[in-house]
Design a protein around this motif. Structure first.
Motif, PDB file in Angstrom:
ATOM      1  N   ASP A   1      31.970  97.941  61.316  1.00  0.00           N
ATOM      2  CA  ASP A   1      30.691  97.835  62.004  1.00  0.00           C
ATOM      3  C   ASP A   1      29.579  97.768  60.959  1.00  0.00           C
ATOM      4  OD1 ASP A   1      28.816  97.781  64.007  1.00  0.00           O
ATOM      5  OD2 ASP A   1      29.039  99.886  64.585  1.00  0.00           O
TER       6      ASP A   1
ATOM      7  N   SER B   1      28.129 100.705  57.860  1.00  0.00           N
ATOM      8  CA  SER B   1      29.321 101.528  57.646  1.00  0.00           C
ATOM      9  C   SER B   1      29.710 101.685  56.178  1.00  0.00           C
ATOM     10  CB  SER B   1      30.511 100.941  58.417  1.00  0.00           C
ATOM     11  OG  SER B   1      30.321 101.072  59.803  1.00  0.00           O
TER      12      SER B   1
ATOM     13  N   TYR C   1      30.801  89.280  69.950  1.00  0.00           N
ATOM     14  CA  TYR C   1      31.610  90.282  70.642  1.00  0.00           C
ATOM     15  C   TYR C   1      31.757  90.019  72.145  1.00  0.00           C
ATOM     16  CZ  TYR C   1      31.450  93.072  66.411  1.00  0.00           C
ATOM     17  OH  TYR C   1      31.579  93.513  65.120  1.00  0.00           O
TER      18      TYR C   1
ATOM     19  N   LYS D   1      32.874  91.568  57.836  1.00  0.00           N
ATOM     20  CA  LYS D   1      33.032  92.697  58.768  1.00  0.00           C
ATOM     21  C   LYS D   1      33.535  92.270  60.143  1.00  0.00           C
ATOM     22  CE  LYS D   1      28.830  94.450  58.061  1.00  0.00           C
ATOM     23  NZ  LYS D   1      28.373  93.694  56.869  1.00  0.00           N
ATOM     24  N   SER D   2      33.217  91.077  60.608  1.00  0.00           N
ATOM     25  CA  SER D   2      33.602  90.624  61.944  1.00  0.00           C
ATOM     26  C   SER D   2      35.119  90.697  62.141  1.00  0.00           C
ATOM     27  CB  SER D   2      33.138  89.182  62.165  1.00  0.00           C
ATOM     28  OG  SER D   2      33.792  88.613  63.280  1.00  0.00           O
TER      29      SER D   2
ATOM     30  N   GLU E   1      35.729 102.319  58.427  1.00  0.00           N
ATOM     31  CA  GLU E   1      35.092 102.940  59.584  1.00  0.00           C
ATOM     32  C   GLU E   1      34.293 104.161  59.142  1.00  0.00           C
ATOM     33  OE1 GLU E   1      37.110 103.300  63.565  1.00  0.00           O
ATOM     34  OE2 GLU E   1      36.979 105.436  63.083  1.00  0.00           O
TER      35      GLU E   1
ATOM     36  N   TRP F   1      21.360 102.828  62.590  1.00  0.00           N
ATOM     37  CA  TRP F   1      20.894 101.737  63.446  1.00  0.00           C
ATOM     38  C   TRP F   1      19.538 102.042  64.083  1.00  0.00           C
ATOM     39  CZ3 TRP F   1      22.085  96.992  63.115  1.00  0.00           C
ATOM     40  CH2 TRP F   1      23.391  96.561  62.858  1.00  0.00           C
TER      41      TRP F   1
ATOM     42  N   THR G   1      29.502  98.320  70.275  1.00  0.00           N
ATOM     43  CA  THR G   1      29.907  97.562  69.090  1.00  0.00           C
ATOM     44  C   THR G   1      30.892  98.344  68.232  1.00  0.00           C
ATOM     45  OG1 THR G   1      27.763  96.425  69.054  1.00  0.00           O
ATOM     46  CG2 THR G   1      29.073  96.359  67.045  1.00  0.00           C
ATOM     47  N   TRP G   2      30.602  99.628  67.996  1.00  0.00           N
ATOM     48  CA  TRP G   2      31.493 100.466  67.187  1.00  0.00           C
ATOM     49  C   TRP G   2      32.894 100.504  67.800  1.00  0.00           C
ATOM     50  CZ3 TRP G   2      34.324 104.973  67.720  1.00  0.00           C
ATOM     51  CH2 TRP G   2      34.659 105.661  66.544  1.00  0.00           C
TER      52      TRP G   2
ATOM     53  N   VAL H   1      34.757  97.056  67.472  1.00  0.00           N
ATOM     54  CA  VAL H   1      35.282  96.875  66.113  1.00  0.00           C
ATOM     55  C   VAL H   1      36.552  97.697  65.932  1.00  0.00           C
ATOM     56  CG1 VAL H   1      34.828  97.300  63.669  1.00  0.00           C
ATOM     57  CG2 VAL H   1      33.038  96.310  65.107  1.00  0.00           C
TER      58      VAL H   1
END
Length: 292
Positions: free
Chosen positions: A11, A14, A91, A131-132, A153, A163, A190-191, A194
Motif C-alpha cells: 500500500d 508503507s 482497485y 506496489k500495485s 506491509e 494518509w 485499499t490496505w 492489497v
C-alpha cells in the motif's frame, strides 16, 4: 529477458521508498519507482524523473520510448496501452481481474519495456516499487521466472496516520499537486485489497512477505533473509543513490550520497483520535486472523 525484476508490492505510505533504496545498494541495479506509470507520466511530460530531468528529457525513458516505437511501429498506441494497464492497476476492477483477456501484444510490449530499461541502463536487476498487486500478478503471468516479489506491509494505523497528512507530490515541477488525503473507509479498503491480492503471489516460488516494522526493528536479519532467498549482495555501507524513479517518492539531491539511517522510530499517530486508532487496529487484527 536477461534481467531480474525485484518488485515491491504494498500500500502507499508503507515504506517502499526506504526498501527500494536499500536494495539499490548492490552492483548493476537500477531503481525506477512506480514504473507502470510510464504510459501516464512520460507522454504528458509534466513531471521530473528521479535523475531530476523533466521526464521527456531523460535519456533512459526517451530510449525506452524509442525502443517501443521501433519494435511495434504503427501498432504502438500509448493511450491504448495506458487504458489496458488501468484494468489491472485500478482497485475497483479487482473482482473482474481474472476475466480480463491479456493479449500477446501486451505481453510482448511489457517484456520489451523492461528489457529496454535493462539494456539502456546496463543494469542486471531492476527495482520496481510500483506496489500495485494487479501489475504484480500480471508480471507473474508473463515473466514468472524473472520477477522476485517482496510484499511489504505496514501496520494499518501507521499507514492511516500518514494518509491523513497533506503531502506535496515532489515529481511535479510545472504545477503543485498533492497526494490525496484519504477517508478512513478508503484507507481500510485499499490496505485490505492489497493484502488480499498480494497473497495470491504466494503461489509463486519467488515471494517474500515482509512487515515494515520487522524491517526497521530487525534490519540485519531481515535483509540477510532477503539476500539468501534471492541471491543478492547488498553493500554493507548503505547510501542514498541515484535513481530513475518515474513516479513515487524520488530521493532529493540533498540526500544523494548520504548514509541510509535505519531507525525503529514508531509512528506517533498524531492525526488519529482514539476511536480511529482502535478501529484500524481492530480491523488489522481481524484481517490477520482470517487472512493467513
Amino acid at each position: 529477458m536477461d534481467c531480474k525484476i525485484i518488485y515491491i508490492v504494498g500500500d502507499g505510505r508503507s515504506g517502499s521508498t526506504l526498501l527500494e533504496n536499500v536494495l539499490r545498494n548492490q552492483n548493476n541495479t537500477i531503481n525506477v519507482g512506480e514504473c507502470f506509470r510510464f504510459w501516464e507520466r512520460y507522454y504528458r511530460n509534466e513531471t521530473i524523473c528521479g535523475c531530476n530531468k523533466l521526464i521527456g528529457n531523460c535519456e533512459l525513458w526517451t530510449g525506452v520510448d524509442a525502443n517501443l516505437r521501433n519494435t511495434f511501429g504503427d501498432d504502438y498506441d500509448s493511450k491504448k496501452v495506458e487504458q489496458s494497464i488501468k484494468k489491472f492497476t485500478t482497485y475497483k476492477y479487482q473482482k473482474h481481474f481474472n476475466e480480463f483477456e491479456v493479449s500477446e501484444q501486451l505481453k510482448d510490449l511489457i517484456i520489451t519495456f523492461y528489457s529496454s530499461i535493462a539494456h539502456i541502463s546496463g543494469a542486471n536487476i531492476i527495482i520496481d516499487s510500483s506496489k500495485s498487486p494487479g501489475w504484480a500478478i500480471l508480471l507473474s503471468r508473463f515473466i514468472p521466472e524473472n520477477v522476485l516479489f517482496i510484499h511489504l506491509e505496514r501496520e494499518l494505523a501507521s499507514v492511516a496516520d500518514s494518509w491523513k497528512k497533506k503531502v506535496v507530490l515532489p515529481e511535479y515541477v510545472l504545477s503543485q499537486r498533492y497526494m490525496p488525503v484519504k477517508s478512513d473507509l478508503n484507507i481500510i479498503r485499499t490496505w485490505t485489497r492489497v493484502k488480499v491480492m498480494g497473497r495470491r503471489l504466494k503461489e509463486t516460488n519467488n515471494y517474500i512477505f515482509l512487515r515494515y516494522e520487522d524491517l526497521v526493528n530487525n534490519f540485519e536479519a531481515v535483509i540477510n533473509h532477503v539476500q539468501l532467498k534471492y541471491g543478492l549482495e547488498i553493500f554493507s555501507e548503505l547510501k542514498w543513490r541515484g535513481s530513475h524513479s518515474i513516479a513515487g517518492n524520488p530521493v532529493r539531491d540533498q540526500m544523494l550520497g548520504k548514509d541510509i539511517i535505519i531507525t525503529d522510530k514508531k509512528s506517533k499517530l498524531e492525526r488519529l483520535n482514539k476511536k480511529q486508532v482502535m478501529l484500524f487496529r481492530l480491523w488489522e487484527w481481524g484481517c490477520n486472523l482470517f487472512l493467513r
